[in-house]
Design a protein around this motif. Structure first.
Motif, short mmCIF file in Angstrom:
data_model
loop_
_atom_site.label_atom_id
_atom_site.label_comp_id
_atom_site.label_asym_id
_atom_site.label_seq_id
_atom_site.Cartn_x
_atom_site.Cartn_y
_atom_site.Cartn_z
N SER A 100 0.79 -1.13 0.04
CA SER A 100 -0.19 -0.13 0.02
C SER A 100 0.80 1.33 -0.03
O SER A 100 0.49 2.22 -0.64
N THR A 101 1.72 1.31 0.73
CA THR A 101 2.89 2.10 0.68
C THR A 101 3.55 2.71 -0.55
O THR A 101 3.36 3.85 -0.96
N ILE A 102 3.85 1.49 -1.01
CA ILE A 102 4.40 1.67 -2.54
C ILE A 102 3.39 2.14 -3.43
O ILE A 102 3.77 2.94 -4.40
N PHE A 103 2.42 1.41 -3.47
CA PHE A 103 1.32 1.80 -4.54
C PHE A 103 0.90 3.22 -4.44
O PHE A 103 0.57 3.65 -5.44
N GLY A 104 0.87 3.73 -3.08
CA GLY A 104 0.35 5.17 -2.76
C GLY A 104 1.39 6.12 -3.60
O GLY A 104 0.83 7.07 -3.92
N GLY A 105 2.74 5.58 -3.80
CA GLY A 105 3.53 6.63 -4.53
C GLY A 105 3.28 6.40 -5.78
O GLY A 105 3.84 7.06 -6.81
N VAL A 106 2.31 5.86 -6.45
CA VAL A 106 1.97 5.43 -7.80
C VAL A 106 0.64 5.79 -8.39
O VAL A 106 0.47 6.88 -9.16
N PRO A 150 2.90 11.00 -1.69
CA PRO A 150 2.89 11.74 -3.11
C PRO A 150 2.86 10.60 -4.00
O PRO A 150 3.40 9.78 -4.06
N PRO A 151 1.95 10.85 -5.07
CA PRO A 151 1.08 11.91 -5.38
C PRO A 151 -0.27 11.93 -4.75
O PRO A 151 -1.29 10.97 -5.40
N SER A 152 -0.62 12.47 -3.77
CA SER A 152 -1.84 12.51 -3.08
C SER A 152 -3.09 13.15 -3.72
O SER A 152 -2.87 14.54 -3.65
N LEU A 169 2.82 20.35 0.58
CA LEU A 169 1.66 19.32 1.15
C LEU A 169 2.43 17.77 0.97
O LEU A 169 2.38 17.03 1.85
N PHE A 170 2.73 17.69 -0.27
CA PHE A 170 3.65 16.41 -0.69
C PHE A 170 4.72 16.08 0.14
O PHE A 170 4.75 14.90 0.74
N LEU A 171 5.90 17.21 0.38
CA LEU A 171 6.60 16.87 1.44
C LEU A 171 6.29 16.49 2.89
O LEU A 171 6.67 15.78 3.32
#
Length: 419
Positions: A100-106, A150-152, A169-171
């Motif tokens: 989930s953490t990695i997919f969140g970055g995609v 990111p990218p949220s 915000l991303f940072l």
């Protein structure tokens, strides 16, 4: 006018109208009750936010995520996560959190994440002997990490209503997202050890981990790639989103060589549908905001909070309680767009940094995604696992504790965000 809008909106929700339509109808009814305001204003206010250049980032980030998650890359990411943490207690559940953490970055979308990961990992966990309800709970809760890494998409929406910097915000969202991931991995480990979940056999050791890392590297680099471009001012968020699509296409064509016309069509279709839903809510929320600002509701709420609650920590607590309740009934994008203008005014009145407020809202309202009665990721996970909602909620309580702990930190310890 505001009373009319709230009353009509509540009735439409009770009648099970989609949130976007309910917002348009209720705010339109409110404008029509204003004798001094032409009704054409409603049309103008609905059309206005669709012309926002920064919001173009939403469909392009959705498209880049859809292109990368639908192909071989999704399987590579799961294999990497399994090689990294699969051998520990509760390993398969930890794979869900890492994935989930990695997919969140995609993808930037919790809903897309819950669907993509859940369909792969929940059946796998069931085959290995994990309780299906626990697997569904891990998927429903960990998928909301996408709202911070990111990218949220939620952070882009918050930036649209607060004029805060998307890059900032991303940072700021990275550390809270990693804290959520770390806390949930601890829950999976402790649960696996106490309940004696089956251990996933590890094959190949460090060599297998090295190979899995190399094959998943294009996806692992994408969040860093986005942050570098934004942090050093190389490109705007919208330009970065277009570059992300090009990057996804190049990775699929040159590295994995799995890009087909069918995949492109499916990704474009998913992007159009998701963007349409989000833009309807954005357009309707702009009209709602016009109604509220016309009657000076945000400033009135800020003044009331200052005069009655007085202490900043009490005001922050009140905002959190309101968001927790609203998040249980409204989807995250709608809740951010509706509460954002008012809470920005309240936060400004107590000297709260808008970046901190944005992360607080994203964490808080993400909890609603896996909370009954209308938790989107909760229902997706329940549908995949074929487990009753009640059984999954009973498995969720330690995940709720982790999420609330992180919420408390971002609310009262600004150093976790403003670094």
């Amino acid at each position: 006018m505001t009373v009319v809008m709230v009353a009509v909106f509540a009735v439409l929700l009770l009648l099970s109208f989609p949130v976007g339509y309910a917002l348009v109808i209720s705010s339109g009814a409110a404008v029509m009750t204003m004798g001094s305001v032409p009704s054409v204003i409603a049309v103008i206010k609905l059309f206005q936010p669709t012309q926002s250049f920064p919001l173009l980032a939403i469909p392009f980030f959705i498209l880049s995520g859809a292109l990368m998650m639908s192909g071989t890359l999704g399987q590579k990411l799961v294999r990497f996560a399994a090689a990294l943490v699969g051998r520990f207690h509760g390993g398969l559940a930890q794979v869900t959190v890492v994935g989930s953490t990695i997919f969140g970055g995609v993808s930037g979308s919790a809903v897309a994440e819950a669907s993509a990961l859940g369909s792969m990992l929940i059946p796998w966990q069931k085959r290995e002997g994990y309780p299906a309800a626990f697997g569904a709970a891990a998927t429903a809760s960990s998928s909301v990490i996408a709202g911070l890494i990111p990218p949220s998409i939620p952070l882009i929406l918050y930036a649209a209503v607060s004029n805060a910097s998307i890059a900032s915000l991303f940072l700021a969202g990275i550390l809270p997202g990693l804290m959520l991931a770390g806390g949930m991995m601890v829950v999976c480990y402790v649960s696996g050890r106490m309940r004696n979940f089956p251990l996933l056999k590890s094959e190949g050791g460090l060599r297998a981990l090295g190979m899995a890392t190399v094959t998943a590297l294009p996806a692992l680099l994408m969040p860093a790639f986005i942050l570098v471009l934004l942090r050093f001012g190389i490109a705007t968020p919208t330009e970065v989103s277009v570059i992300a699509v090009a990057y996804a296409l190049l990775v699929s064509v040159l590295i994995y060589r799995d890009l087909t016309v069918k995949r492109i069509y499916a990704a474009l279709l998913a992007t159009v549908v998701t963007t349409g839903v989000v833009m309807l809510v954005i357009a309707a929320s702009n009209l709602v905001g016009y109604v509220l600002i016309t009657e000076a509701i945000p400033n009135a709420v800020a003044s009331y909070a200052e005069s009655v609650l007085k202490e900043p920590w009490l005001i922050i607590l009140a905002m959190n309680l309101i968001m927790l309740v609203v998040g249980m009934f409204l989807d995250l994008p709608a809740a951010i767009l509706l509460l954002g203008p008012t809470f920005v005014a309240v936060g400004g009145a107590i000297g709260m940094d808008p970046i901190q407020l944005g992360i607080m809202m994203a964490v808080n309202l993400s909890i609603g995604l896996f909370t009954p009665p209308i938790g989107t990721t909760l229902f997706i996970s329940a549908a995949i696992s074929r487990e009753p909602i009640g059984a999954i909620v009973r498995e969720l309580w330690p995940f709720y504790l982790v999420a609330l702990t992180v919420l408390g930190l971002v609310s009262y310890v600004p150093a976790t965000i403003l670094y």
